[in-house]
Write an enzyme that holds these catalytic residues in place. Structure first.
Site, PDB file in Angstrom:
ATOM      1  N   HIS A  92     104.335  14.259   9.897  1.00  0.00           N
ATOM      2  CA  HIS A  92     103.860  14.236  11.285  1.00  0.00           C
ATOM      3  C   HIS A  92     103.517  12.813  11.751  1.00  0.00           C
ATOM      4  CE1 HIS A  92      99.647  14.766   9.609  1.00  0.00           C
ATOM      5  NE2 HIS A  92      99.329  14.045  10.665  1.00  0.00           N
ATOM      6  N   ASP A 228     104.429  17.817   4.071  1.00  0.00           N
ATOM      7  CA  ASP A 228     104.145  16.870   5.150  1.00  0.00           C
ATOM      8  C   ASP A 228     104.271  15.411   4.677  1.00  0.00           C
ATOM      9  OD1 ASP A 228     103.377  15.730   7.514  1.00  0.00           O
ATOM     10  OD2 ASP A 228     101.626  16.994   7.805  1.00  0.00           O
ATOM     11  N   SER A 659      95.720  10.569   7.984  1.00  0.00           N
ATOM     12  CA  SER A 659      96.990  11.247   7.716  1.00  0.00           C
ATOM     13  C   SER A 659      97.959  10.307   7.034  1.00  0.00           C
ATOM     14  CB  SER A 659      97.607  11.739   9.010  1.00  0.00           C
ATOM     15  OG  SER A 659      96.971  12.902   9.436  1.00  0.00           O
TER      16      SER A 659
END
Ligand code: ARG
Length: 736
Positions: A92, A228, A659
């Site tokens: 992402h 991810d 992230s």
């Protein structure tokens, strides 16, 4: 002997468990504040191996990702994993770059992309990688410019000027990007000196049905089966210095790269995460929390929710629209769900109530010590947030509506209208020239007229629902209600069929022959004008209240630090996240999300089969992946039971911006990538919840499995530094 050993283990385990894993710590203080703790929990590296400005250390493998060449903050974190500048981050995090590199014919979001050699790697649009060279405390220099008679605004002005000077002096003629940030609500200042690499290339990314498996339904939730991750590479000139993209650039030889461990995780294992957490509000007052939960978040949830509904309707049935809006949709959906989670969990976890308790004790302490300014600051905060609660809707709703479709396009013509009103010939000529220089097609890039029209209509409805009839601007009372019988869809049809601002062709024709009278009668222009007026009327109260919250937060946090130093001297405070490098440490742990419900700390590929819905927008998966899982063909990446671990949980304290961060074991080896937080602790940015709060990580073995077994990108496997410990013989005491 055995008993004693078990007993010792139990104590050790208790120490591990009792410890709150709260805190996003500044690496330069690791030796003073955290090292002893970390070592007890299982860290095997020395402080110098973690953070050093004289020697290569772990911090040299951690990068901040941004879209600018002189960023002041980072949207995500990445880590260097090879001697040739290979970089891992989340799927992402690479999403926007991958979208921009894609077309309907080459849809890398849908189908994935794997470069088989350096030559196939694709320059990533808008992606830079910042390495931290050093950080230093500059509090004395910065606060040295504050004079006792300065008010808050004057103080900030002086501080900002000083920051600019210090940053310029540290840049060494542009070689570095120094960034000074305030900590503890402006009570301390630190400078971070970065080297920014601007040639970053896409190397590998799996299909979204792997990298975003579970979509927005699973987002912010455990159990999670998302792969991810995405892979980039940092390029430099032949001397290793940052350089803009050039075919002559070469892969960067980093100062440090992370080895990758195949050992996997066990409960209680030590874990640390390094990265660039964006923002937290751990010292927020109860008044700020109440304002967010009762006023601010609900407004944004209302607006984003409708936007997403419209996008979903079109995206799910049209590949081109799906690709066009992918990044925009993912960002909105992520924030929308986060705000819903925050509203729910701040209430459920009674965060405001806990803060009231703290504030009461704090006030007692302040009064006892004759520090009247602190209770006063709390009073002022109550007042300021009360003001904001009243005025917020008059700022946010019109702000979003004024930017919708043709109304948003019309905002670019405000300058022209002002020039015409001034009747000053030169000003008019200048304004027309500015219009002629406008890139009209770019303004319509990544928009689809059907989607935009529907969005425009739905947002006009959202606005109408949010206000009393008596507060509605004339576009509702005089136009929509009178001429269109209140039918907003019919009104939107008319605007799209006739407005100057609805198509690039009409805007270009208008610019070729501008006519202010005609423009002012255009409904899209009127919407922009009337909404802007609503905002301008609200702005003075809004701004004053915002400034008051900042000033009084500064005083409140100053007081809190004194309060803790006085009443709990053993407690070390950590600063709120502010997009600077932090380290957080904890351990691998399960949790209980609700009474009688136990969530394991790992999940396996079997869960992908359970969730798999062929053809579904969120739960489809590539056939090849399903086959590998069904055959349990996991190669070297299976655990000791032959299962493939996909994700795991740890107690590390992280937030957005982290992230893509590496999660590492005690040896500083990569065991996974952090990518999310869990639903039950969505209040975590305001208050850490030790029993509930977990970081969701994708396991390094799943990452390698996808690269190797699924994508067959053995060129990358060969490049990585993959390690596996010798199996430890069981100790006599442990054998049954
Ligand atoms: N919740 C994740 C974060 O904030 C982002 C996950 C993106 N996935 C998605 N389905 N929108 O870092």
């Amino acid at each position: 002997m055995k008993k004693l050993f078990v007993f010792a283990l139990a104590i050790l385990a208790m120490v591990g468990r009792v410890r709150a894993d709260e805190g996003m710590w500044l690496p330069m203080f690791v030796e003073r504040l955290n090292y002893v703790d970390m070592q007890k929990m299982g860290l095997q590296l020395t402080p110098e191996e973690l953070y050093s400005i004289n020697h290569n250390s772990l911090k040299d493998a951690i990068v901040g990702l941004a879209s600018e060449s002189k960023p002041r903050g980072f949207f995500c974190t990445g880590e260097i994993v090879s001697e040739k500048g290979l970089l891992f981050t989340n799927h992402h995090c690479g999403y926007s770059a991958v979208q921009k590199l894609s077309s309907v014919e080459h849809d890398y979001l849908k189908d994935g992309f794997w470069a088989r050699n350096f030559g196939e790697e694709l320059p990533a649009p808008d992606m830079t990688a910042s390495f931290l060279i050093r950080m230093e405390n500059v509090t004395d220099e910065v606060l040295g410019v504050v004079l006792s008679d300065m008010d808050w605004q004057a103080r900030n002005k002086a501080i900002n000027a000083k920051i600019k000077d210090l940053e310029a002096a540290a840049s060494e003629d542009g070689k570095y990007n120094p960034v000074i940030k305030g900590f503890f609500e402006g009570n301390e200042y630190y400078m971070f000196v970065y080297q920014v690499y601007t040639d970053v290339r896409l190397v590998g990314v799996a299909n979204s049905s792997i990298g975003k498996f579970g979509g927005d339904t699973d987002n912010w939730m455990w159990p999670r089966h998302t792969g991810d991750f995405s892979i980039f590479r940092v390029y430099a000139d032949k001397d290793g210095n940052p350089a803009d993209y050039s075919v002559n650039n070469v892969p960067l030889t980093p100062k440090h790269h992370l080895p990758i461990s195949l050992d996997g995780v066990k409960q209680d294992d030590f874990t640390m995460i390094w990265g660039f957490p964006g923002s937290t509000e751990r010292y927020m007052s109860s008044f700020g929390i109440d304002y967010n939960v009762d006023t601010f978040y609900p407004i944004i949830i209302d607006i984003f929710g409708k936007e997403l509904e419209v996008m979903d309707e079109f995206m799910q049935k049209d590949d081109a629209i799906n690709l066009m809006y992918a990044d925009n949709h993912a960002g909105l959906a992520n924030t929308w769900k986060n705000f819903i989670g925050q509203c729910t969990m701040l209430r459920k976890n009674k965060v405001s109530e806990a803060k009231v308790k703290l504030e009461n004790n704090f006030t007692l302490w302040a009064n006892r010590n004759n520090k009247k300014e602190y209770p006063q600051a709390l009073e002022n905060l109550k007042d300021a947030y009360g003001q904001l609660a009243q005025i917020a809707k008059y700022v946010y709703y019109p702000n979003f509506i004024a930017q919708m479709g043709p109304a948003g396009m019309a905002s670019a013509f405000q300058g022209y209208a002002m020039a015409v009103d001034s009747k000053d010939k030169d000003a008019i000529n200048a304004a027309v020239m500015e219009l002629q220089a406008m890139d009209v097609d770019a303004m319509f890039a990544e928009t689809n007229p059907q989607v935009e029209q529907k969005m425009f209509a739905e947002m006009l409805k959202v606005y109408r629902n949010a206000f009393d009839a008596s507060e509605l601007p004339e576009i509702y009372t005089k136009v929509i209600d009178k001429k269109f019988k209140g039918d907003i869809d019919a009104f939107a049809d008319f605007v799209y069929a006739t407005s100057i601002f609805a198509t690039p062709e009409r805007i270009k024709a208008f610019i070729a022959k501008p006519n202010a009278k005609k423009m002012k009668k255009d409904y899209a222009y009127q919407i922009n004008e009337e909404m802007t007026e609503v905002i301008m009327n609200a702005v003075p109260q809004y701004r004053a209240a915002m400034v008051a919250t900042q000033e009084n937060d500064h005083i409140f946090v100053k007081g809190l630090r004194e309060y803790y130093a006085d009443t709990q001297p053993e407690k070390s405070l950590y600063p709120d996240a502010n997009s600077t490098m932090r380290m957080s440490y904890g351990s691998v742990q399960d949790y209980m999300p609700a009474d009688a419900v136990h969530y394991d700390y790992v999940c396996t590929a079997n869960g992908i089969l359970e969730k798999y819905v062929p053809g579904d927008y969120e739960f489809d998966a590539p056939k090849r992946l399903i086959d590998l899982i069904e055959k349990k063909d996991f190669g070297a990446y299976a655990d000791e039971n032959g299962e493939l671990i996909v994700c795991f949980l740890s107690t590390n304290d992280i937030t957005g911006g982290n992230s893509g961060s590496p999660i590492m074991n005690g040896k500083g080896e990569l065991i996974g990538l952090a990518f999310d937080g869990n639903w039950e602790a969505m209040s975590g940015d305001v208050n850490f919840e030790p029993k509930l709060q977990r970081t969701i990580n994708v396991d390094a073995r799943y990452v390698l499995f996808i690269i190797d077994k699924y994508a067959g990108a053995t060129n990358l496997i060969d490049e990585l530094d993959i390690r596996k410990s010798e199996p430890q013989p069981l100790r006599e005491e442990e054998e049954q």
